[in-house]
Design an enzyme around this catalytic site. Sequence first.
Site, PDB file in Angstrom:
ATOM      1  N   ASP A   1       8.638  65.777 109.962  1.00  0.00           N
ATOM      2  CA  ASP A   1       8.271  64.590 110.939  1.00  0.00           C
ATOM      3  C   ASP A   1       8.461  65.354 112.321  1.00  0.00           C
ATOM      4  O   ASP A   1       9.472  66.053 112.885  1.00  0.00           O
ATOM      5  CB  ASP A   1       9.508  63.375 110.520  1.00  0.00           C
ATOM      6  CG  ASP A   1       8.827  62.634 109.578  1.00  0.00           C
ATOM      7  OD1 ASP A   1       7.617  62.528 109.268  1.00  0.00           O
ATOM      8  OD2 ASP A   1       9.531  61.630 109.100  1.00  0.00           O
TER       9      ASP A   1
ATOM     10  N   LYS B   1       4.132  60.699 112.287  1.00  0.00           N
ATOM     11  CA  LYS B   1       3.653  59.582 112.523  1.00  0.00           C
ATOM     12  C   LYS B   1       4.051  59.340 114.121  1.00  0.00           C
ATOM     13  O   LYS B   1       4.950  58.773 114.401  1.00  0.00           O
ATOM     14  CB  LYS B   1       4.237  58.456 111.572  1.00  0.00           C
ATOM     15  CG  LYS B   1       3.964  58.437 110.272  1.00  0.00           C
ATOM     16  CD  LYS B   1       4.958  57.452 109.288  1.00  0.00           C
ATOM     17  CE  LYS B   1       4.643  57.791 108.037  1.00  0.00           C
ATOM     18  NZ  LYS B   1       5.844  57.242 107.079  1.00  0.00           N
TER      19      LYS B   1
END
Length: 412
Positions: free
Chosen positions: A205, A227
């Site tokens: 991430d 994200k």
Amino acid sequence: MSPPPEPLLPLGLRLCGRRVVVVGGGPVALRRVGALMAAQASVTVVSPTIVAALEDLAQRHLIDWLARPYEPGDLHHAWLAMACTADAAVNARVLTEAEEARIFCLRVDDASHASAWMPATGRSGRVTVSVHADRDPQIAVALCGAALEAVETALRQHPQRDDRHRAQAASSGRVILVGGGPGDPELLTVKGNRALGEADVVVVDRLAPLTLLDGLREGVEIIDVSKIPHGRFTPQEEINEILVSRARKGRVVVRLKGGDSFVFGRGMEEVLACKEAGVPVEVIPGVTSAIAVPALAGIPLTHRGLSQGFTVVSGHAAPDDPRSTLDWESLARGGTTLVVLMGVENLPLIVGALLEAGRDANTPLACVMDGALPSQQVVLTTLAAVSSSGAPLELRSPAVVVIGAVGAFAEV
Ligand SMILES: C[S@@+](CC[C@H](N)C(=O)[O-])C[C@H]1O[C@@H](n2cnc3c(N)ncnc32)[C@H](O)[C@@H]1O
């Protein structure tokens, strides 16, 4: 000329459930008891007084404590004895009893007469390094540190050497969720670091400590599933599928996230997906940004006289958003420090809700951006100021917002 030292036989002792008697209750005894507990020995400490940490272990029934001076017969049924008092005469008596009963005995004050000798020891995963440096403890400690570093380097390059069980596990594939901490690679746990050394695939991430990727073994597949708020993202179902499919191919898959996987990290969804697919999954907790980022800005979430607790909430849904399940009135009145993650966009609305519910307008509000990174920035303001002038200009994502009296400690 002194005679050459008697040679030693390096040995690994299996002490699980076996009685070991430690005579003495000071810091040296504490150190030995720690090692014995790691070996799951059944430990009895004999000493009229003991340091607080040993007393705590005794109260929790993790060790036995005979609260009196040593008496002959105390070593009865022991497999090993340790003479750890500050009194040479007592240590000598313990050693004498041990010799007579043929129980190996360490002696802290005079190892030359003891029948056993504690090496300098270090551990990395399932590997133990022990060094006897001709009875010189300082050289042993230094060499042990160097040997351990060499072992860790070798394990990173050839993780299958760690042990056969791991190699077998790897061949059947598995997933390890690693909480990477808030961004500084040094805030990754030792266990998390070890898992990265074993990885064939790292699924990462954007808020994970990205500099760690540079240290991975050659050939490790890196999959970025970041994200970005209002930007690119990989749907969670696709991430789950990546984890499961790679593991099913027999790969060790590390899912590297920022902070802790179970704090707004969707970690449990990934665990459940693995379990449903029959893929072994392990969770290695991480240092959450909710606590570490304020700490790095000088803010304790609790402080005697100021705050008796803290509440961590997500601010991604505004207080008036039907998706929000938080009771902002209770949060305003709860009296604990409020830590808001993902609250950048909605900060003015959050502040409005708190003020409306009666929170003091002078309450400090600290924002810590890019915590643990070289770009870390801290802003200190108040609920009143945000209410009248809006969010601080410097506020940007990622940020941890701390609302409460302890916010005043912020090192701006
Ligand atoms: C999706 S949550 C993940 C939290 C993460 N699992 C944890 O335990 O820290 C992302 C939010 O964490 C906070 N955050 C994570 N890392 C941060 C950092 N280095 N500095 C400031 N805030 C951070 C921000 O509020 C960000 O919007």
